[in-house]
Write a protein that holds these residues in place. Structure first.
Motif, PDB file in Angstrom:
ATOM      1  N   ASN A  68    -119.019-119.797 -22.548  1.00  0.00           N
ATOM      2  CA  ASN A  68    -119.632-118.974 -21.530  1.00  0.00           C
ATOM      3  C   ASN A  68    -120.879-118.120 -21.688  1.00  0.00           C
ATOM      4  O   ASN A  68    -121.260-117.887 -20.624  1.00  0.00           O
ATOM      5  N   GLY A 253    -114.494-121.008 -12.267  1.00  0.00           N
ATOM      6  CA  GLY A 253    -114.585-120.930 -13.800  1.00  0.00           C
ATOM      7  C   GLY A 253    -113.312-120.828 -14.332  1.00  0.00           C
ATOM      8  O   GLY A 253    -112.909-121.461 -15.208  1.00  0.00           O
ATOM      9  N   GLY A 278    -117.634-122.854 -18.151  1.00  0.00           N
ATOM     10  CA  GLY A 278    -118.599-121.759 -18.675  1.00  0.00           C
ATOM     11  C   GLY A 278    -119.613-121.442 -17.922  1.00  0.00           C
ATOM     12  O   GLY A 278    -119.793-120.082 -17.992  1.00  0.00           O
ATOM     13  N   ILE A 281    -117.921-119.011 -15.323  1.00  0.00           N
ATOM     14  CA  ILE A 281    -117.471-117.737 -15.733  1.00  0.00           C
ATOM     15  C   ILE A 281    -118.643-116.783 -16.187  1.00  0.00           C
ATOM     16  O   ILE A 281    -118.642-115.669 -16.104  1.00  0.00           O
TER      17      ILE A 281
END
Length: 390
Positions: A68, A253, A278, A281
Motif C-alpha cells: 500500500n 482497495g 495496494g 488503498i
C-alpha cells in the motif's frame, strides 16, 4: 552552475504532501521491519511465527500496509518531480538536464543504501524510472493520467501471461534462512556485504525489478497528473472528485484484498490483487489525509507526520541505519532473535522517536541532512542549512 531554488515558505507548502510522505514512512517501516530482523525473504511466515499474536499482527500488516505504501511514495515522487518541473520553467532552468543530474545523485545514494546499509532499497528504482519521467513531463494533466493508468496496468499482463519466478523460488529455503541468521547475527562486515548483495540479487531476480519499475513509472505519471491538475492544492474546488476517489479507493482497495483471500489459487485474481488493491488503498489513505488537512483539527493531528515527511529521505535512510545497527553483528546482533509482534511494536516506538527528532530538526534547519547533501551535489553550490532567526 544552476540557479538554486529557494526553499518553499511555510505558507506556500502543501501540508498534505508533507503529511503523506511522513505517513508513508511509517507504513514502509511496518512492511520492511520483518526483513530487518529476520530472513523474511526465504521463510514462510505461517511456520516461522506460528503464535496467534504474531499471525494477528502479520494479518494487520498484510491488510493495511503490504503493497500500500510503495505506490504512495512513487506517486509522491512523481508529484514532486512535476512541482520541480514547473518551478524550473519559472526560473528559466532546463528541466531535463537539471532533473537528470538530480536523479544521478539519487542513484548514487540508492546504491550506497542498497549495498552498504540494507538490501531492500527503493531509491535505485526511483532514480532509474525517473529518467523515463523526463519523456512525459510536458504532457497535459489529462494525458498524463491516461498514460499513467495504461502503464500501471502492464505488470498485470506480464505476470499473468509470461512465465515468472516459480513458487519454489519464493518458497521457504531452510539453508538460506540459516545462512542469513548466522551472517547477519555474528558474521564479519565482509560477510554481511556479501550476504546483502546476495539478498539484493534475489529480490530483483528475473523480471521482478522490471515489473516493479513499470508500475513505479505509471504511479509517477499519476502523481504528476495530480500535480498538474492541482487536485491536492485546490481542494475546495475539487472536493466532490476527491470524495469520489476516497470511496472508490475504500471499496476497490479493501474489497479486492479481502475477496482475493478466498481465491488464492487463481493466478489472475492474485495478480490483480497484488497490483491494484495496494494502489487503491493508497488512494484511500491519500484522500483521507488531503481532506482532513483542510480542517484545523486535522492539521493539528497530522502535524507530527508533516515534520517527518519534510525530512523523508533522511528519515527513510535513518530507519535502515538504526534497524541494521540493532539487528546486525556490527551493532547489537539481535537478528533472528525477536518475534513478529516485537518487531511490530518496535516500528511505532522508533517512529515516535522520528517524530520528536524531526520536530526539533525542522525548527532549526532548512533541510534534512541527506536532503542537504543531495541539494548541494545537484546544484554544485552550498545551500543555506540553518534557518535564520529574527
Amino acid at each position: 552552475m544552476t540557479q538554486m531554488f529557494t526553499p518553499l515558505s511555510e505558507k506556500n507548502r502543501t501540508i498534505a504532501i508533507d503529511v503523506l510522505r511522513g505517513f508513508a514512512l511509517i507504513g514502509i517501516l511496518l512492511v520492511n521491519m520483518p526483513t530487518f530482523h529476520s530472513p523474511f525473504l526465504y521463510l514462510d511466515s505461517f511456520t516461522y511465527w506460528p503464535s496467534e499474536m504474531d499471525q494477528f499482527f502479520s494479518g494487520i500488516v498484510d491488510l493495511f500496509a503490504q503493497s500500500n505504501f510503495y505506490p504512495l511514495f512513487a506517486f509522491l515522487f512523481g508529484y514532486g518531480a512535476m512541482i520541480i518541473a514547473e518551478r524550473s520553467q519559472m526560473k528559466g532552468i532546463y528541466f531535463p538536464t537539471f532533473f537528470a543530474r538530480r536523479l544521478t545523485i539519487l542513484l548514487v545514494i540508492g546504491c550506497i543504501h542498497a549495498f552498504l546499509i540494507w538490501n531492500g532499497d527503493i531509491l535505485i528504482t526511483y532514480a532509474i524510472t525517473g529518467f523515463f519521467f523526463i519523456l512525459f513531463y510536458q504532457l497535459s494533466g489529462k494525458m498524463l493520467l491516461r498514460i499513467g493508468i495504461a502503464i500501471y496496468c502492464i505488470p498485470v499482463l506480464l505476470t499473468t501471461f509470461l512465465p515468472m519466478q516459480s513458487q519454489e523460488h519464493f518458497g521457504e529455503n531452510s539453508k538460506a534462512i540459516q545462512t542469513s541468521i548466522q551472517t547477519y547475527r555474528s558474521g564479519s562486515i565482509l560477510d554481511i556485504l556479501k550476504q546483502r548483495a546476495t539478498d539484493w540479487i534475489y529480490m530483483n531476480v528475473e523480471m521482478s525489478a522490471v515489473i516493479l519499475g513499470i508500475g513505479v513509472i505509471g504511479l509517477m505519471l499519476l502523481g504528476a497528473a495530480f500535480a498538474k491538475q492541482r487536485w491536492l492544492v485546490d481542494v475546495d474546488k475539487h472536493k466532490r472528485l476527491l470524495i469520489g476517489l476516497l470511496i472508490t479507493g475504500l471499496i476497490l482497495g479493501f474489497g479486492t484484498r479481502i475477496a482475493s483471500s478466498f481465491y488464492m489459487d487463481n493466478l489472475f485474481l492474485m495478480n490483480m490483487q497484488e497490483q491494484f488493491s495496494g494502489a487503491f488503498i493508497a488512494l484511500f489513505y491519500m484522500m483521507v489525509i488531503v481532506l482532513s488537512a483542510q480542517t484545523k483539527v486535522g492539521q493539528k493531528l497530522l502535524k507530527p507526520f508533516a515534520n517527518v515527511g519534510r525530512l523523508s529521505m533522511s528519515n527513510y535512510l535513518l530507519q535502515s541505519i538504526a534497524m541494521t545497527f540493532i539487528f546486525y553483528s556490527y551493532g547489537l546482533g539481535l537478528y533472528g532473535s525477536i518475534s513478529y509482534t516485537a518487531g511490530f511494536v518496535l516500528v511505532f516506538a522508533f517512529f515516535i522517536i522520528q517524530i520528536l527528532v524531526s520536530k526539533s530538526w525542522v525548527t532549526r534547519f532548512q533541510y534534512g541532512p541527506v536532503e542537504y547533501i543531495w541539494r548541494w551535489a545537484t546544484y554544485g553550490q552550498k545551500p543555506t542549512f540553518k534557518k535564520t532567526t529574527h
